[in-house]
Design an enzyme around this catalytic site. Structure first.
Site, PDB file in Angstrom:
ATOM      1  N   SER A 330       0.834  -1.197   0.000  1.00 36.83           N
ATOM      2  CA  SER A 330       0.000   0.000   0.000  1.00 36.83           C
ATOM      3  C   SER A 330       0.872   1.251   0.000  1.00 36.83           C
ATOM      4  O   SER A 330       2.108   1.172   0.075  1.00 36.83           O
ATOM      5  CB  SER A 330      -0.917  -0.007   1.225  1.00 36.83           C
ATOM      6  OG  SER A 330      -0.152   0.026   2.419  1.00 36.83           O
ATOM      7  N   TYR A 331       0.225   2.397  -0.066  1.00 34.42           N
ATOM      8  CA  TYR A 331       0.936   3.670  -0.127  1.00 34.42           C
ATOM      9  C   TYR A 331       1.855   3.806   1.082  1.00 34.42           C
ATOM     10  O   TYR A 331       1.408   3.667   2.227  1.00 34.42           O
ATOM     11  CB  TYR A 331      -0.085   4.809  -0.136  1.00 34.42           C
ATOM     12  CG  TYR A 331       0.487   6.164  -0.416  1.00 34.42           C
ATOM     13  CD1 TYR A 331       1.199   6.414  -1.577  1.00 34.42           C
ATOM     14  CD2 TYR A 331       0.311   7.211   0.484  1.00 34.42           C
ATOM     15  CE1 TYR A 331       1.720   7.673  -1.843  1.00 34.42           C
ATOM     16  CE2 TYR A 331       0.826   8.472   0.221  1.00 34.42           C
ATOM     17  CZ  TYR A 331       1.525   8.692  -0.938  1.00 34.42           C
ATOM     18  OH  TYR A 331       2.044   9.938  -1.191  1.00 34.42           O
TER      19      TYR A 331
END
Length: 657
Positions: A330-331
């Site tokens: 994820s980010y």
């Protein structure tokens, strides 16, 4: 059919999103920029646009720069304070003009501009850069942005079908920071360079740069250096008691720990010997737990990456960014250490059951071992904690990617596990009038420790002792030692100090550390190893822009840097030491090398984001603060020159000796 122009922050994101939305059927067309390509396809966005013709392209980080007009580049013609007063202009960088032209050309015939930049402050600002370029060509174009934090296909499709507005407040905060960094940095850089260049014999093409985040970072390093060099060693004495039972030596620690008076310790020890027998006054047994780790934030990733993986924080962030762009995690820029209760964590665990290394452990979680992660205290309301999105087998990753992905995944699986369970035994011993204690641990259930080898918790059982029993210790002696100075500050420690004092953001701290190294203000070396080599400072006159990773070709797919073999620690150079000590000697109310000025500026940035202040107010107030310090520094510049001369000559003498 409506025409929609989609712009991502990086070419890799544009390629990935286009592949997902088009089902990997997009037509690829080259552009005049070597960084970017256009991907053409149809996609049904749902109401209000429905099925649309899409052109997906990208920028390569920031497209525009804040700068002073060219005439102010002649330093000799203007006072050093001119950056505080001169107008600023926003220009498109020469190497980004082809990218801007591509945006403008496609915006001319599009009804909607869809922004796909990262969902953080910097991403919002880059989105406004793109919007302004597009609206200059097509004032009527509608602007929306995708709200996404990973490249999992279903997540991207949901983001495409549920657009939101750009957050103008966050963009305004970044614009304020960029302008302030330009003005403040340019003024102090001119002053330092013109007044110190001859003393240090610096190449005329180089500058002695100032940054309002880099200087407090340097200040922390110098503070630790002074604690080491000014440390005075003291001798101390303590009493050590050992008793062997069942062939197991048990060491009892003195409650006083140590004393700096040898005679006092000797008298107390003699009293113990006179008593001969010692007595167990208390046996305390109780259950204990080792808590599983909190969900992973950017700060924690940088600190643990440095200490566990022995990679620089900058290398960790570049590697995490590469993993994100490939859709594996994820980010990686988030302050949140709480998973949303509606997030399908079991689904993410299920994907890891296919992994060749920890797949069996993940399957155990699916078979009943799953436990809801702990909640931390932070939630930025924008991104979840860092976690794996899909299962990436080792052969799909580079060496550094493998190490960072493994840490992120093992951390996530540990978060979804149960705490480790154990039992502690604490013995309290009275010998004469002195109290001693010993502790033991029995690990009953390892749980998360089986998948998270970065933390240790091992059994250390004590033999059986009963309360009230007496015995004559097997061995007792007075131990002598001496105090040791602290060690040079390590990267995890430095990041922790920057975080606690509000210096930079979770995503920029690694860059600030890299900057003070690049400017040769500090040297990095591996703990226990030799001195490190600093890269030469190459910056010219200051330009205002965003994070370095968003400013050019590196953002378009440059290399991310490698790891090391140990935790890095930092030592100030002669120049770095001279800058901090020089400003210290000016006796400012608020010192430039301390975090207070920058911390107050960061508070004001948050106030812009919360709507409590405008960009104009923050720029005006912050410039006034720094201008007052600048004027005093200029008046006392002889102090800065004198201190740098003294330190330089002293180090030359020490080197000669």
């Amino acid at each position: 059919m409506p025409k929609i122009l989609c712009i991502a922050e990086k070419p890799s994101i544009a390629k990935a999103v286009a592949g997902i939305l088009s089902g990997h059927t997009a037509q690829v067309k080259s552009t005049a920029s070597k960084y970017t390509k256009n991907y053409e396809f149809n996609f049904d966005f749902g109401p209000p646009w429905g099925k649309s013709q899409v052109v997906m392209s990208s920028v390569a980080g920031h497209t525009t720069s804040y700068d002073l007009p060219k005439e102010y580049g002649a330093w000799a013609n203007y006072p050093c304070s001119i950056p505080f007063e001169a107008p600023c202009e926003i220009t498109i960088d020469d190497d980004k003009k082809a990218i801007a032209a591509n945006i403008a050309r496609n915006a001319k015939y599009s009804q909607v501009l869809y922004i796909w930049t990262d969902c953080d402050r910097e991403g919002e600002y880059i989105g406004t850069e793109v919007r302004d370029i597009a609206r200059k060509e097509n004032p009527r174009i509608q602007v929306k942005r995708a709200n996404f934090n990973n490249l999992e296909p279903n997540h991207i499709i949901r983001a495409a079908c549920n657009p939101v507005d750009l957050d103008e407040r966050q963009a305004a905060a970044v614009a304020a920071r960029i302008e302030l960094d330009l003005r403040i940095g340019a003024a102090f850089t001119r002053l330092q360079t013109l007044k110190l260049r001859s003393i240090h014999g610096i190449d005329p093409k180089k500058v002695i740069s100032y940054g309002s985040c880099q200087f407090p970072c340097l200040g922390f390093i110098v503070d630790r250096y002074h604690k080491i060099t000014r440390f005075v060693t003291e001798r101390f004495w303590s009493i050590k008691v050992t008793h062997v039972r069942d062939n197991v030596p048990v060491v009892f620690n003195w409650a006083r720990n140590r004393l700096f008076d040898r005679m006092a310790v000797t008298l107390l020890f003699e009293q113990c010997l006179t008593a001969k027998k010692a007595r167990i006054t208390k046996v305390d047994q109780k259950p204990t737990r080792k808590f599983k780790p909190l969900p992973l934030t950017t700060i924690e990733l940088q600190k643990k990456g440095s200490s566990y993986l022995h990679m620089s924080s900058d290398a960790v962030m570049k590697t995490a960014e590469a993993l994100y762009q490939k859709g594996f995690i994820s980010y990686p820029r988030t302050e949140t250490d709480q998973f949303d209760k509606g997030m399908d964590l079991r689904g993410l665990v299920q994907k890891q059951t296919q992994h060749t290394t920890w797949g069996q452990y993940a399957q155990g979680l699916m078979d009943g071992g799953f436990s809801q992660p702990r909640d931390g205290k932070n939630n930025d309301k924008a991104h979840p904690p860092i976690h794996p999105v899909i299962c990436a087998q080792p052969n799909a990753l580079s060496l550094d990617e493998k190490r960072v992905y493994e840490f992120v995944t093992r951390r996530f699986l540990a978060c979804c596990s149960s705490d480790a369970v154990g039992s502690t035994t604490t013995l309290t011993l009275l010998w004469g009038n002195e109290t001693f204690s010993a502790s033991g641990l029995t690990v009953l259930e390892r749980n998360f420790l089986d998948v998270y080898p970065y933390e240790r918790w091992t059994t250390n059982e004590l033999p059986l002792f009963r309360e009230g029993e007496e015995f004559e210790p097997t061995e007792a002696q007075i131990m002598e030692g001496k105090t040791s100075p602290p060690t040079f500050i390590t990267e995890p420690e430095l990041i922790g100090l920057m975080d606690a004092n509000g210096i930079g953001t979770d995503a920029t701290m690694a860059e600030h550390i890299k900057t003070v190294i690049d400017r040769e203000y500090v040297f990095a070396k591996e703990r226990g190893g030799g001195g490190g080599n600093a890269a030469p400072a190459t910056r010219g006159r200051g330009r205002g822009r965003g994070r370095g990773t968003r400013g050019g070709a590196a953002a378009a797919g440059g290399e991310g840097g490698g790891g090391g073999t140990g935790v890095r620690e930092f030592v100030p150079s002669t120049l770095g030491l001279g800058l901090v000590e020089g400003y210290d000697d000016m006796k400012f109310d608020v010192n430039l090398s301390k975090p207070f000025l920058r911390k107050e500026m960061e508070v004001k940035m948050k106030q812009i984001c919360e709507g409590q202040k405008t960009r104009e107010e923050v720029v005006r107030e912050s410039l006034a603060m720094y201008r007052e310090v600048f004027d005093k520094a200029e008046q006392q510049i002889a102090v800065l020159r004198r201190v740098n001369s003294i330190i330089l000559n002293l180090r030359r003498l020490l080197t000669f000796d």
